[in-house]
Design a protein around this motif. Structure first.
Motif, PDB file in Angstrom:
ATOM      1  N   TYR A  80      16.051  10.595 -10.274  1.00  0.00           N
ATOM      2  CA  TYR A  80      17.405  10.049 -10.308  1.00  0.00           C
ATOM      3  C   TYR A  80      18.334  10.904 -11.154  1.00  0.00           C
TER       4      TYR A  80
ATOM      5  N   LEU B 227      21.718  12.645  -9.755  1.00  0.00           N
ATOM      6  CA  LEU B 227      22.989  12.433 -10.449  1.00  0.00           C
ATOM      7  C   LEU B 227      23.668  13.761 -10.760  1.00  0.00           C
TER       8      LEU B 227
ATOM      9  N   LYS C  95      17.212   2.162 -10.165  1.00  0.00           N
ATOM     10  CA  LYS C  95      18.195   3.211 -10.498  1.00  0.00           C
ATOM     11  C   LYS C  95      18.021   4.462  -9.646  1.00  0.00           C
TER      12      LYS C  95
ATOM     13  N   TRP D  81      21.230   5.931  -7.206  1.00  0.00           N
ATOM     14  CA  TRP D  81      21.861   7.256  -7.194  1.00  0.00           C
ATOM     15  C   TRP D  81      21.625   7.982  -5.884  1.00  0.00           C
TER      16      TRP D  81
END
Length: 479
Positions: free
Chosen positions: A26, A30, A275, A279
């Protein structure tokens, strides 16, 4: 050196915890999103050339979604001792989906009626010119009937749905084959075992594809910003903002309320747990790459494999909360912008039509616009050409639609699992609190050896391998 299952899981969790932050998937996604935004902002011409990178990754994911859905549904049905449980779970899931869709549609209607952002635009429908992809979506939507999603369930051939990526038809085939395999008894056992082994292989291929997730997010975000520009965000920024705020309130208040009051879990802990998927969806603007992660992680939380295998794939076609909010909000915005007056009764009539048309274009390219056009064409009171008023900002709303769809299906899966007494609630709380370690990285998580190289991309595993009985506890069934 071979470890016991308990030692293997402990060692695996320790390796995950010791992994540097920059190797977390993630985090990489990002960073790729940020780089893509900067590239699209500063060098738009170069950024638009990055489109093949994003589309290739999404295509590779879509290539696997059909087989994953087909295999996991068959495995889930095969793992149920009583076929009546399959039917009961399916009926409960569809009931929840319909109620959720109605609430989402009403949420959009209330929001746009309160703020009335289309008033003052005074667009003349006769002057609106359709072109490019928009004209194709309008044409397809105008020829789509509200009942077509029912007749479209039956495919022309067995392989057709896999080639065309039609998830609804894949679900239909999987349910039929799963029930048939269960009913033939011992004759179907070798095939069921083969399905489990093939599922292992498909998820291993998926782990290879997931290694390219940061590149896919970079390419998709670069193209979006370079093609449409940040200025597009400001031209209809109020509509985009209203959609995002409405969607956020729906997720936190409605979905969070359902999760807290019935399932007894915390929506914010669920955000943290997913999470990586968050993303990934934000970067690629589609929820499809996150489907395997949703199945794997909800099962790890303690939801029964059979419930996960049936509810999640079906929800990706029938439980589109984000699309429902967008559909009602966009329809009323177009009506207001074209000075089309709609009574409360007419708006409720639109809602009834949207309840059906929102299902008709699930998983289809431009599905949101096709459903929108089908709605406007069916009712006939709002000009279909009005979709050109929002066509330019649709890309910046797709991420939000996909995220709401994803979390809507996460909550739906936990809700139906609890409803069916197929959720280990104590385990779910431990998992969301971060006290149960991370989901197993491979299907052979119980046989971890010191020589294995466990990477983030391997954080994908099947949820429907070898058949199990309905009474098998979820953590053991996940092995």
């Amino acid at each position: 050196m071979t470890h016991t299952p308990a030692n293997g899981r402990a060692e695996q969790a320790a390796r995950i915890a010791a992994k540097p932050w920059y190797r977390q998937l993630y985090v990489q996604v990002l960073v790729a999103i940020v780089i893509g935004i900067v590239l699209g902002w500063k060098w738009p011409d170069l950024a638009t050339d990055m489109e093949p990178i994003g589309t290739t990754f999404i295509t590779a994911m879509k290539m696997l979604i059909g087989p994953i859905v087909f295999l996991t549904i068959i495995g889930g049905i095969a793992g149920v001792a009583d076929l009546k449980k399959v039917g009961r779970t399916g009926i409960k899931a569809l009931a929840y989906f319909q109620v959720g869709t109605v609430v989402a549609l009403l949420t959009g209607l209330v929001a746009i009626n309160l703020f009335r952002l289309g008033d003052g635009v005074h667009a003349d429908p006769s002057t609106l010119r359709t072109s490019g992809d928009a004209s194709q979506y309008i044409e397809k939507g105008e020829h789509q009937h509200w009942w077509e999603f029912l007749t479209h369930l039956v495919p022309d051939s067995f392989f057709g749905p896999f080639v065309e990526g039609d998830i609804l038809q894949v679900i239909f085939l999987a349910v039929i084959f799963g029930i048939a395999l269960k009913m033939v008894g011992r004759t179907g056992e070798p095939i069921i075992a083969a399905v489990g082994r093939l599922t292992e292989v498909v998820f291993k291929v998926l782990s290879f594809v997931m290694k390219a997730a940061p590149l896919g997010a970079f390419g998709a975000m670069s193209y979006a910003i370079g093609k449409f520009g940040l200025s597009t965000l400001t031209s209809l920024g109020s509509l985009i903002l209203l959609f995002y705020v409405t969607s956020a309130l729906f997720v936190v208040v409605v979905l969070g309320g359902v999760l807290a009051l019935y399932v007894r879990l915390n929506i914010f802990q669920l955000f943290r747990y997913f999470k990586e998927e968050f993303w990934l969806i934000l970067g690629t603007s589609t929820a499809e790459p996150a489907l395997p992660g949703l199945m794997r992680k909800t099962q790890f939380m303690g939801a029964e494999r059979s419930t996960v295998g049936l509810v999640v794939p079906t929800g990706y076609s029938f439980n589109l909360d984000g699309a429902a909010i967008y559909l009602s909000l966009a329809t009323l915005y177009i009506a207001q912008a074209t000075d089309t007056s709609l009574s409360i009764g007419q708006q409720l009539g639109l809602l009834a039509v949207m309840l059906l048309t929102s299902k008709g274009a699930a998983g289809v390219a431009g599905g949101g616009f096709i459903a929108l056009t089908a709605t406007l064409s069916t009712v006939g009171t709002v000009p279909a050409a009005g979709i050109m008023l929002i066509f330019g900002i649709d890309k910046f709303m797709s991420e939000c639609r996909a995220l709401v769809n994803f979390f809507g299906n996460a909550v739906a899966t936990l809700f139906v699992a609890k409803w069916e007494n197929g959720l280990d609630l104590e385990r779910a709380r431990l998992v969301l609190a971060g006290k149960a370690g991370e989901p197993p990285l491979t299907a052979e998580a119980d046989d971890v050896t010191e020589t294995e190289d466990l990477t983030e991309a391997d954080d994908v595993r099947p949820v429907a391998a070898a058949p199990a009985t309905a009474t098998t506890p979820a953590p053991q069934a996940a092995r």
